[in-house]
Design a protein around this motif. Structure first.
Motif, mmCIF file in Angstrom:
data_model
loop_
_atom_site.group_PDB
_atom_site.id
_atom_site.type_symbol
_atom_site.label_atom_id
_atom_site.label_comp_id
_atom_site.label_asym_id
_atom_site.label_seq_id
_atom_site.Cartn_x
_atom_site.Cartn_y
_atom_site.Cartn_z
ATOM 1 N N HIS A 145 0.862 -1.187 0.000
ATOM 2 C CA HIS A 145 0.000 0.000 0.000
ATOM 3 C C HIS A 145 0.898 1.237 0.000
ATOM 4 O O HIS A 145 1.618 1.497 0.967
ATOM 5 N N TYR A 147 -0.075 4.591 -1.052
ATOM 6 C CA TYR A 147 -0.709 5.913 -1.057
ATOM 7 C C TYR A 147 -0.248 6.775 0.108
ATOM 8 O O TYR A 147 -0.140 7.992 0.000
ATOM 9 N N ILE A 148 0.027 6.132 1.245
ATOM 10 C CA ILE A 148 0.552 6.848 2.399
ATOM 11 C C ILE A 148 1.863 6.191 2.842
ATOM 12 O O ILE A 148 2.092 5.012 2.584
ATOM 13 N N GLU A 151 2.320 8.741 7.106
ATOM 14 C CA GLU A 151 0.998 8.765 7.740
ATOM 15 C C GLU A 151 0.580 7.397 8.287
ATOM 16 O O GLU A 151 -0.421 7.299 8.997
ATOM 17 N N LYS A 152 1.348 6.357 7.963
ATOM 18 C CA LYS A 152 1.090 5.052 8.577
ATOM 19 C C LYS A 152 1.545 5.037 10.033
ATOM 20 O O LYS A 152 1.078 4.210 10.822
ATOM 21 N N THR A 163 -8.886 12.538 2.170
ATOM 22 C CA THR A 163 -8.600 11.197 1.644
ATOM 23 C C THR A 163 -7.387 10.593 2.341
ATOM 24 O O THR A 163 -7.376 9.411 2.698
ATOM 25 N N VAL A 164 -6.353 11.400 2.545
ATOM 26 C CA VAL A 164 -5.149 10.944 3.237
ATOM 27 C C VAL A 164 -5.477 10.580 4.680
ATOM 28 O O VAL A 164 -5.051 9.536 5.194
ATOM 29 N N LYS A 166 -8.396 9.711 6.010
ATOM 30 C CA LYS A 166 -9.210 8.494 6.064
ATOM 31 C C LYS A 166 -8.368 7.250 5.804
ATOM 32 O O LYS A 166 -8.504 6.227 6.481
ATOM 33 N N ASP A 167 -7.467 7.351 4.822
ATOM 34 C CA ASP A 167 -6.616 6.213 4.493
ATOM 35 C C ASP A 167 -5.720 5.845 5.674
ATOM 36 O O ASP A 167 -5.518 4.666 5.974
ATOM 37 N N ALA A 168 -5.183 6.864 6.340
ATOM 38 C CA ALA A 168 -4.315 6.624 7.496
ATOM 39 C C ALA A 168 -5.094 5.967 8.635
ATOM 40 O O ALA A 168 -4.588 5.053 9.301
ATOM 41 N N ASP A 170 -7.722 4.082 8.340
ATOM 42 C CA ASP A 170 -7.977 2.691 7.934
ATOM 43 C C ASP A 170 -6.741 1.830 8.142
ATOM 44 O O ASP A 170 -6.830 0.702 8.632
ATOM 45 N N TRP A 171 -5.579 2.372 7.761
ATOM 46 C CA TRP A 171 -4.334 1.602 7.886
ATOM 47 C C TRP A 171 -3.961 1.380 9.348
ATOM 48 O O TRP A 171 -3.369 0.355 9.699
#
Length: 392
Positions: A145, A147-148, A151-152, A163-164, A166-168, A170-171
């Protein structure tokens, strides 16, 4: 005649393009009766493994003075990492892009000049109160993954788009919903986390897909450089920046990470004298257990941890042992399908032999937990306790 020729050429070109398009739609080409590769390995993989004798490993090497061996082994790793990115002419400088106050610490987004070629986006967390503080370079994972990146490990700053964020979030489920970097900052550590090449804001303009990483890594080798090595070179350079921050006590710097971040951790600990302690969660094994036909799954990180020719000299635990006699913690899971337990146990035994040879076995902690490939709150607490012991 000219008209007929042009028409024929057009038909041939069209049919060729159509055939190519049809072929691309297929998952695989037809099988041949004879072959030389099976699964994702050469058919002679077991013979390759049998020929690996690691002549530069401590105990195999003719060098019996540990300090001399350590220097020689480190140089071999660096040689295999190929040409490093050129250092910036004016040193490792940072530009602050955004800053916000969090509970007990400041969070900054910065842009780091790590090379003459590029600037690297990163997050820095600085505890409130008088410093200098101990510091930790928190190295993000792979996970397929891209995209980030940073931010993980650190909750995104308010300057990032939704979007960033939300993705973080989720991760972060893979970390029991707890951001590792923020957790360490809440306990008094300056924390740095930067995007590795191909992740986050260092990704592909056209949008990232997993196979693009391998294609780009292969293309970079055409320039005489290695993408995985660039990741480690950047980790070394970012640690140098961390050491020069006025808020940081340069004598108390550690590094940690999960999965690929754990690989990055022991590589960095082995190659940087700035690192005093390292904690790696879920990345340690031996090549013989990882790359043969014994298990249904083999290494699939690909170029993310590929250093050309290095396996002819040193295996993973031998490289990690260059960090000896530093304080190091390794945690792996018995349910982790990426790293066979037999390979983990061999690697741990190899490293303990090295630390014991230097009278420093109390500095090496290796643990196998009943867990899958994860870095939840329990793992993060264990890492925090380890750093509190060695950096505070």
């Amino acid at each position: 005649m000219i008209k007929k020729t042009a028409t024929l050429i057009l038909i041939l070109l069209t049919s060729g393009m159509t055939a190519h398009a049809q072929q691309k739609k297929k998952d695989t080409e037809p099988k041949r009766d004879r072959y030389e590769f099976t699964r994702n390995l050469p058919a002679y993989a077991d013979s390759l493994i049998a020929d690996l004798d690691y002549p530069l490993a401590w105990g195999n090497s003719p060098i019996k003075n540990f300090k001399k061996w350590r220097k020689t082994a480190r140089q071999k790793v660096l040689d295999c990492m190929l040409t490093p990115p050129p250092a910036p002419a004016d040193g490792y400088k940072a530009t602050v892009l955004y800053e916000e106050q969090r509970q007990g610490y400041k969070a900054r987004k910065i842009e780091l000049q790590l090379s003459r070629y590029y600037k690297v986006p990163a997050y820095v967390l600085i505890p409130d109160g008088e410093g200098p503080h101990p510091a930790i370079n928190v190295l993000h994972d792979h996970g397929g993954h891209f995209y980030i990146g940073k931010e993980k490990c650190i909750y995104p700053l308010a300057c990032e788009d939704s979007t960033v964020i939300k993705d973080a979030l989720d991760w972060a489920k893979g970390y029991d919903g707890q951001f590792f970097g923020d957790y360490l900052a809440q306990h008094g550590y300056v924390v740095l986390s930067a995007d590795a090449p191909m992740w986050g804001e260092r990704g592909l303009k056209e949008g990232m897909k997993r196979n693009f990483y391998d294609m780009i890594a292969g293309n970079m080798m055409m320039y005489g450089i290695d993408l995985s090595a660039y990741m480690t070179y950047d980790d070394i350079a970012a640690t140098e920046y961390l050491a020069q921050m006025p808020e940081v006590d340069a004598s108390r710097i550690g590094c940690t990470g999960w999965s690929m971040g754990a690989y990055r951790t022991w590589m960095l600990a082995a190659l940087s004298d700035r690192i005093k302690a390292g904690a790696a969660v879920c990345w340690m094994v031996t090549t013989d257990e990882q790359m043969g036909f014994r298990y249904s799954r083999t290494e699939n990180g690909g170029f993310a941890n590929c250093i050309p020719g290095l396996r002819r000299w040193l295996d993973y635990p031998h490289i990690a042992s260059i960090a000896c006699p530093k304080a190091m913690l390794f945690i792996n899971g018995t349910q982790d399908k990426l790293f066979p337990v037999a390979g983990v146990e061999k690697a741990f035994s190899t490293m303990h032999d090295v630390w014991k040879s230097q009278g420093a076995d109390n500095q090496l902690e290796t643990e196998l937990w009943d867990m899958p490939h994860s870095c939840g709150k329990r793992s993060q607490q264990r890492v925090l306790d380890f750093f509190n012991k060695h950096l505070k």
